[in-house]
Motif scaffolding. Structure first.
Motif, short mmCIF file in Angstrom:
data_model
loop_
_atom_site.label_atom_id
_atom_site.label_comp_id
_atom_site.label_asym_id
_atom_site.label_seq_id
_atom_site.Cartn_x
_atom_site.Cartn_y
_atom_site.Cartn_z
N ALA A 1 -14.19 -51.00 -76.72
CA ALA A 1 -13.60 -50.72 -75.41
C ALA A 1 -12.68 -49.50 -75.52
CB ALA A 1 -12.82 -51.92 -74.91
N GLN A 2 -12.69 -48.68 -74.45
CA GLN A 2 -11.80 -47.51 -74.45
C GLN A 2 -10.79 -47.65 -73.33
OE1 GLN A 2 -13.49 -43.56 -75.55
NE2 GLN A 2 -15.17 -44.35 -74.34
N GLN A 3 -9.58 -47.19 -73.63
CA GLN A 3 -8.53 -47.21 -72.62
C GLN A 3 -7.52 -46.12 -72.99
OE1 GLN A 3 -5.59 -50.19 -73.04
NE2 GLN A 3 -5.42 -50.59 -70.85
N PRO A 4 -6.98 -45.43 -72.01
CA PRO A 4 -5.96 -44.43 -72.33
C PRO A 4 -4.63 -45.09 -72.69
CG PRO A 4 -6.84 -44.15 -70.09
CD PRO A 4 -7.27 -45.48 -70.57
N PHE A 5 -3.90 -44.47 -73.58
CA PHE A 5 -2.53 -44.90 -73.85
C PHE A 5 -1.72 -43.69 -74.27
CE2 PHE A 5 -4.76 -45.64 -77.90
CZ PHE A 5 -3.89 -45.13 -78.86
N PRO A 6 -0.38 -43.78 -74.19
CA PRO A 6 0.42 -42.60 -74.51
C PRO A 6 0.15 -42.09 -75.92
CG PRO A 6 1.76 -44.30 -73.49
CD PRO A 6 0.43 -44.91 -73.76
N ARG A 7 0.02 -40.80 -76.03
CA ARG A 7 -0.27 -40.20 -77.34
C ARG A 7 0.86 -40.54 -78.32
NH1 ARG A 7 -2.64 -34.71 -79.37
NH2 ARG A 7 -1.33 -34.31 -81.18
N PRO A 8 0.51 -41.15 -79.47
CA PRO A 8 1.54 -41.51 -80.44
C PRO A 8 2.26 -40.26 -80.98
CG PRO A 8 -0.52 -42.64 -80.94
CD PRO A 8 -0.83 -41.60 -79.89
N VAL A 9 3.53 -40.41 -81.18
CA VAL A 9 4.33 -39.33 -81.76
C VAL A 9 4.66 -39.73 -83.19
CG1 VAL A 9 6.44 -37.98 -81.55
CG2 VAL A 9 5.24 -38.77 -79.49
N LEU B 1 -3.13 -36.34 -88.50
CA LEU B 1 -3.09 -37.24 -87.34
C LEU B 1 -3.11 -36.43 -86.05
CD1 LEU B 1 -2.81 -40.19 -86.33
CD2 LEU B 1 -0.33 -39.81 -86.31
N ALA B 2 -2.31 -35.37 -86.02
CA ALA B 2 -2.24 -34.56 -84.80
C ALA B 2 -3.61 -33.96 -84.48
CB ALA B 2 -1.20 -33.46 -84.96
N ALA B 3 -4.29 -33.48 -85.53
CA ALA B 3 -5.60 -32.87 -85.31
C ALA B 3 -6.57 -33.89 -84.72
CB ALA B 3 -6.15 -32.32 -86.62
N GLU B 4 -6.50 -35.13 -85.23
CA GLU B 4 -7.41 -36.16 -84.71
C GLU B 4 -7.01 -36.57 -83.30
OE1 GLU B 4 -10.34 -37.16 -85.81
OE2 GLU B 4 -9.93 -35.50 -87.15
N LEU B 5 -5.72 -36.75 -83.08
CA LEU B 5 -5.29 -37.16 -81.74
C LEU B 5 -5.68 -36.10 -80.70
CD1 LEU B 5 -1.77 -38.70 -82.48
CD2 LEU B 5 -3.83 -39.92 -81.78
N ASP B 6 -5.66 -34.84 -81.13
CA ASP B 6 -6.07 -33.77 -80.21
C ASP B 6 -7.46 -34.02 -79.64
OD1 ASP B 6 -3.73 -32.43 -80.47
OD2 ASP B 6 -4.48 -30.88 -81.85
N ARG B 7 -8.32 -34.60 -80.47
CA ARG B 7 -9.70 -34.85 -80.02
C ARG B 7 -9.74 -35.85 -78.87
NH1 ARG B 7 -13.07 -36.40 -85.30
NH2 ARG B 7 -14.59 -36.95 -83.71
N PHE B 8 -8.70 -36.67 -78.78
CA PHE B 8 -8.74 -37.75 -77.80
C PHE B 8 -7.70 -37.58 -76.70
CE2 PHE B 8 -9.94 -39.48 -81.98
CZ PHE B 8 -11.23 -39.89 -81.69
N THR B 9 -7.00 -36.46 -76.72
CA THR B 9 -5.84 -36.34 -75.83
C THR B 9 -6.19 -35.78 -74.47
OG1 THR B 9 -4.34 -36.11 -77.70
CG2 THR B 9 -3.54 -35.31 -75.59
N ILE B 10 -5.55 -36.36 -73.48
CA ILE B 10 -5.58 -35.83 -72.13
C ILE B 10 -4.20 -35.23 -71.92
CG2 ILE B 10 -5.76 -36.41 -69.71
CD1 ILE B 10 -7.16 -39.02 -70.69
N THR C 1 2.14 -37.88 -66.67
CA THR C 1 3.07 -36.79 -66.95
C THR C 1 3.23 -36.60 -68.45
OG1 THR C 1 4.84 -38.40 -66.74
CG2 THR C 1 4.38 -37.04 -64.80
N GLU C 2 2.84 -37.62 -69.22
CA GLU C 2 2.90 -37.51 -70.67
C GLU C 2 1.48 -37.46 -71.20
OE1 GLU C 2 5.68 -37.21 -72.42
OE2 GLU C 2 6.76 -37.24 -70.50
N PRO C 3 1.27 -36.83 -72.35
CA PRO C 3 -0.09 -36.80 -72.89
C PRO C 3 -0.61 -38.21 -73.21
CG PRO C 3 1.47 -35.73 -74.40
CD PRO C 3 2.22 -36.06 -73.16
N GLN C 4 -1.86 -38.44 -72.88
CA GLN C 4 -2.50 -39.73 -73.14
C GLN C 4 -3.65 -39.51 -74.12
OE1 GLN C 4 -1.82 -42.76 -70.90
NE2 GLN C 4 0.03 -41.54 -70.75
#
Lengths: 620, 324
Positions: free
Chosen positions: A397-405, B308-317, A222-225
């Motif tokens: 290694a790759q793993q999803p985690f919550p997108r840092p704010v 940072l936001a621009a880079e995170l965008d590349r990896f974001t779901i 539900t949150e961006p990863q």
């Protein structure tokens, strides 16, 4: 339409010769599954050479992708499904015991009729051998199918395989198309279109020709990863931490962090300096830290050894510095591309004399990101060297985690250029914490010369016993002061029991998975995982004492008394963390280690735990 | 960087400085050691150029030479053996607004730190590098250095040193991006001052080899040169050193040498007898690494946030319907 079998998790490997794109295929599969809401952990399979000979056992290049209905924290044990572009690279994986008995193998079948009779016979022989071993081997005409769409199937086969795998795991084809567009985002639209066609062809082929299909239940976040590997997370952490200068020298497996940082750092005003050697990289970072904001240097074991001199200087002169050590197998040049946790004692005690420094070990991908922000802050607050330990398995290694704010608190304060108050001295150590306010060039009234020589509070060279002990005491006190601020890590499982497994670094996921499984079977085992290893937070001793036995699990060499009769209680060499815990807490800590160059697996931890539970307790 | 305001304020106040403003402590070098003369020359240079002590950094390695920062009332960094140059490069990269000098010896620069010497020349950062070359290890009590003449008797070469001396000038002049090379001798203070001043004013890495006496371990070694002015070859040029009448009268062995001529510079550097003194080479147009790398660029939190936001965008779901 065949019925999809629902699975809790599955481990799939894609292996090819180097350059055939199996890694890209595996990473894309991981990303698509993650976007679908599956738990994902990917592990790179990397040959040591850039261009190993084609069709060689040692040349396997690719990816393992562990897919789960729940969050996945490690690469797991043995693969359930393998896609191989030739039988030789597959053989490499079989010999390394990376396949579960009876695993399904999807093998490129073109080699059976290869024009070279040696190739054809090698293929047939291996095929028969694998079938004999009980694997379910399906020969797939990957190349033939790709030839229908592209003139050179060597380029593009990987996307056909990706399509197949999306079909097998019932992944959404539209998500896969989007991922292909992202994967080839830097190329033109024609390249993307061709690869999408290959993807669709693979998907359709699997639907029509394979008699099996799986579905791994997914819960979309539900949150961006974000999905990235450990070295990318380290680099982004550096970017987000307010550090502005990174000095490095190329070394495997650390370099990919610097590659990525080089790509992005300048956009935010940062600089990656590739120095002439590891020593210079460290000295450059120290010079930059001394005159401005905290700087970082990134390396692996052999480079760390070379930096030790500079690290001692930074400790002595109390110049903040962040050092990242992405560990590989050692000693010496060791296993450049493979994982080990053998650097801990070198990092804790490596430079000559007493040089206290902070050591933090990351235990996951998300940790790689935030550790850099924490490391910068501690380095700056305490004017200390902070070493962040990662390793080759987390690196890729790759793993999803919550997108840092992002928070502005992550960034360093502007360089202090205000006048120094009259009478203040450069080493006016606080008596209780050892802390001192550093004078930075540009600050009027703060002029002094920092030195690696013993010095007094004026920073004048001082060889007298009082000054020497004064300096040693206050540099050491800083660790105690930091220790008072650290929280004890939580125990995984019950707070007491028969066995406590203690780990550090990248093994966290594997250890906790093994412990969780054994607890479900009724075993009284718990786990404790350390991030800060120097200083060690309060409360660890109390935790150790609540268990009948304590054993560390580490990826390094330690003596094995059960296997080597010459090893006994008088000469046994314990693993690093066991040695540290024994000496600090006076608890009889045992250790289990392996140094096989691969990440520790839940299965091997499970066996180690069962072995420890079965062993008679040695009377104290 | 955020010191721009402070810098403006400092420039506005533009104080004058006295020699004493740069003096710190009592030097512990031996009597007659060339380092004493180099120190006083540097203090004069700072005063005459009104260098703000708080914006000046002396970086050094290890050895007798490298004690110099301790005697300057400026910021100083007395580092580890051989590493003065990379430390100084880090300082300059983080803070291009600072004036950075480097004191290093023949062991520090040419032996244990040799790799850094070569690469520092390539980086061509705006540093003034003083190679204090007394042709012997002093602080560790007399061992042969890379510039010790063949046959030098020392504690590690009691039968005389085995190898030809390394020529720091020819090596320096062979490195890509070299932009300033000069040689001075400690016993002609006037020229030492002029050469160091020219080095300081050059933008880029200025490398000055200072041939200096070590009365303790090389006693009398340079006496023949001191006693016979003809054994010194003074390089003069309108765009190099211009000589005072007193110097011109004493040192009559002079050569008109255009410092832009690198081939001639290499020839001159190869001749160690007579000792060439002056500016061998200067090229003001070699880019400085800190400029190429945009050191000191202004950086804001907003820039980092966006980057940072621009880079995170590349990896974001993104979850369905999430705000992006």
């Amino acid at each position: 339409m065949k019925e999809a079998v629902t699975l809790g998790e599955h481990i799939v490997e894609i292996v090819s010769d180097s350059g055939e794109g199996a890694q890209r295929c595996g990473q894309s599969l991981g990303a698509i599954a993650a976007k679908s809401g599956n738990g994902v952990w990917t592990v790179e399979i990397i040959p040591a050479e850039i261009q190993p000979p084609a069709r060689s056992i040692a040349g396997a290049s690719g990816n393992r992708v562990r897919l789960g209905a729940r969050r996945v924290t490690n690469g797991g044990d043995q693969a359930d499904l393998v896609v191989a572009f030739n039988e030789q690279v597959l053989l490499g994986r079989v010999q390394a015991e990376e396949l579960r008995p009876g695993a399904t193998i999807l093998l490129e079948g073109r080699w059976r009729n290869d024009r070279d009779p040696l190739v054809a016979s090698a293929y047939a022989e291996t095929y028969d051998e694998l079938v004999g071993l009980g694997y379910r081997v399906l020969e797939i005409p990957m190349e033939r199918e790709c030839l229908k769409l592209v003139p050179d199937p060597r380029r593009g086969k990987n996307m056909f395989v990706l399509g197949m795998l999306c079909g097998i795991y019932s992944l959404d084809l539209e998500l896969a198309r989007e991922q292909v567009a992202i994967t080839f985002g830097k190329k033109d639209a024609k390249v993307i279109a061709t690869n999408v066609k290959l993807l669709e062809a693979g998907f359709a082929w699997a639907e029509e020709n394979l008699d099996f299909k799986y579905r791994i239940p997914a819960v979309r976040a539900t949150e961006p990863q974000v999905v990235m590997n450990g070295n990318t997370a380290l680099a982004l952490g550096i970017l987000a931490s307010g550090m502005e200068i990174c000095a490095m020298y190329p070394i495997t497996p650390a370099t990919s962090a610097s590659h990525y940082l080089s790509e992005v750092f300048e956009r935010v005003g940062g600089i990656v300096h590739q120095a002439e050697d590891e020593i210079a990289a460290c000295a450059f970072a120290i010079g930059a830290s001394y005159a401005g904001k905290v700087a970082v240097t990134i390396t692996s074991g052999p480079g760390y050894s070379l930096k030790q001199e500079g690290i001692g200087l930074a400790a002595m002169a109390e110049i903040p510095l962040v050092v990242v050590d992405v560990q590989r197998g050692g000693p010496s040049t060791g296993l450049p591309t493979k994982a080990e946790q053998g650097d801990l004692l070198a990092v804790l005690f490596g430079t000559h004399g007493d040089a206290p420094k902070v050591v933090y070990a990351v235990s996951g991908i998300e940790d790689c990101f935030y550790a850099m922000i924490t490391a910068r802050k501690i380095a700056e607050t305490f004017n200390m060297v902070v070493v962040v330990l990662s390793d080759a398995s987390l690196a890729t290694a790759q793993q999803p985690f919550p997108r840092p704010v992002f928070s502005e608190d992550w960034l360093a304060a502007p360089v202090d250029q205000t006048p120094v108050p009259p009478g203040a001295r450069p080493y006016d150590w606080d008596a209780s914490t050892g802390l001192v306010r550093r004078f930075i060039p540009g600050q009027p009234g703060g002029m002094h010369t920092v030195t690696g020589l013993a010095h007094d509070r004026e920073s004048h060279v001082a060889y007298d016993p009082q000054s020497n002990e004064d300096g040693l005491r206050h540099r050491s006190l800083k660790l105690a002061a930091l220790q008072k601020t650290l929280r004890c890590p939580p125990v995984f499982g019950a707070a007491e029991g028969d066995l406590l497994v203690v780990g550090w670094g990248s093994s966290k996921g594997a250890i906790e998975e093994a412990v969780e499984g054994l607890r479900a079977e009724g075993h009284r085992v718990s786990a404790l995982h350390l991030g800060f290893i120097q200083p060690m937070p309060s409360g660890i001793g109390d935790i150790l004492r609540r268990f009948g036995k304590v054993m560390t699990v580490e990826s390094s060499w330690a003596d094995r008394p059960a296997e080597d009769p010459i090893v006994d209680a008088d000469n046994r060499r314990y693993s690093a963390l066991a040695m540290l815990l024994r000496s600090r807490y006076l608890v009889d800590v045992d250790c289990w280690t392996e140094a096989r160059g691969r990440p520790i697996t839940p299965g091997s931890v499970r066996s180690a735990i069962l072995g420890a539970l079965a062993r008679e307790a040695v009377p104290a | 960087m955020t010191m721009e305001v402070t810098r403006c304020l400092l420039q506005a106040s533009d104080e004058r400085h006295e020699l004493g403003d740069y003096e710190q402590g009592v030097p512990r070098w031996c009597n007659g050691c060339g380092d004493n003369g180099i120190l006083t020359t540097m203090q004069r240079l700072c005063r005459d150029n009104d260098l703000a002590p708080e914006r000046t950094v002396f970086v050094s390695g290890i050895g007798c030479s490298s004690r110099l920062p301790h005697y300057m009332h400026t910021y100083g960094f007395h580092g580890t053996h051989g590493r003065a140059l990379p430390i100084a490069e880090g300082v300059k990269m983080a803070r291009p607004d600072l004036t950075v000098f480097v004191s290093t010896g023949d062991g520090d620069c040419l032996s244990i730190g040799a790799a850094h010497w070569i690469h520092a020349l390539r980086y061509n950062m705006d540093l003034t590098v003083l190679l204090h070359d007394n042709r012997i290890y002093g602080l560790t009590k007399k061992q042969a250095s890379p510039t010790s003449p063949l046959g030098t008797k020392s504690n590690t070469t009691p039968q005389g040193s085995y190898l030809e001396a390394l020529n720091p000038l020819t090596v320096t002049l062979g490195v890509a991006n070299v932009s300033f090379v000069a040689q001075a001798v400690d016993w002609i203070p006037e020229l030492l001052y002029d050469i160091l001043t020219a080095a300081y004013r050059h933008r880029g890495l200025s490398f000055v080899r200072i041939v200096q006496r070590c009365p303790e371990f090389m006693p009398g070694f340079f006496d023949p040169w001191m006693q016979d002015p003809r054994r010194t070859l003074i390089l003069r040029h309108a765009s190099g050193l211009t000589l005072s009448p007193a110097i011109a009268k004493t040192y009559t062995n002079q050569l008109e040498h255009d410092p832009s001529d690198i081939h001639r510079a290499r020839e001159i550097a190869s001749d160690e007898e007579p000792i060439p003194v002056g500016i061998l080479y200067r090229d003001d147009d070699v880019p400085c690494y800190e400029d190429v790398r945009h050191a000191g660029a202004v950086r804001t939190a907003e820039q980092v946030r966006r980057g940072l936001a621009a880079e995170l965008d590349r990896f974001t779901i993104w979850p369905d319907g999430a705000e992006r």
